[in-house]
Design a protein around this motif. Sequence first.
Motif: not given
Length: 265
Positions: A246-258
């Motif tokens: 699970x840490x082999x690549x970065x995972x981001x969460x898109x921001x709602x209002x930014x």
Amino acid sequence: MRLCSIASGSSGNCIYAGSDATHLLIDAGISCKRIEEGISTLGVKISELDAIFITHEHADHINGLGVIARKYGIPIYGTAGTIQEIKKTASLGNIDDSLFHCIRADEKCIVKDMTLYPMRTSHDAAEPVAYRISHDKKKMGIITDLGCYNDYTVACLKDLDVLYLEANHDVNMLQVGPYPYFLKQRILGDRGHLSNETSGKLLSRLLNDHLQAVVLGHLSKENNMPELAYEAVKLEIMMSETGYREDDFPIYVAKRNEVSEMIEI
């Protein structure tokens, strides 16, 4: 090639995808003003956009389209079914017919130095699609608003460098939350939205050695939290038999209002 979420979620979706020479939007579900402000932080003027590609006609994907079309005259690409529904959406006002360009699933569309491949999705809209975008041997995928996936979905999204993927809801939060029963069933159905767990299962089938980043998007405000989506998707990868961690690549969460982090490949 660059990817950046301008806004993400049930209140409005807009994604920038571009190269040095080409600037595209995928969906325009927030106001023209917010889009102007958002892409200006990327060093791009809205007047420099070459096209807007629409996934489907739901309000959170087209709310800003009418004002942008009248103010800037930017070409709008969508399937025949999507365009037909957009034209019937009174809240958008009048949009010049000459701005619309019809695309078909599984037929490539070229805009300057970027090639887009629309792909069919399972969602309760007229003729929805997701997009795979390629430039200079690099590939990104943008796929949200689907209740389920199949081998076709996986085939369309294989060997990506970057993936923007829906992780809409936590099933338990949705089931015990305030939504009426019919809406809960719609979201959970095959033409609804991907749960965190299902998103992680799909991602696990798309992992490859040159995947550089994953962005989780279209999170529900009422039925999800960024931390829940992130941990649930990582857990699915950890439990999969792919050989990847699970840490082999970065995972981001898109921001709602930014504006979210710019992903460059």
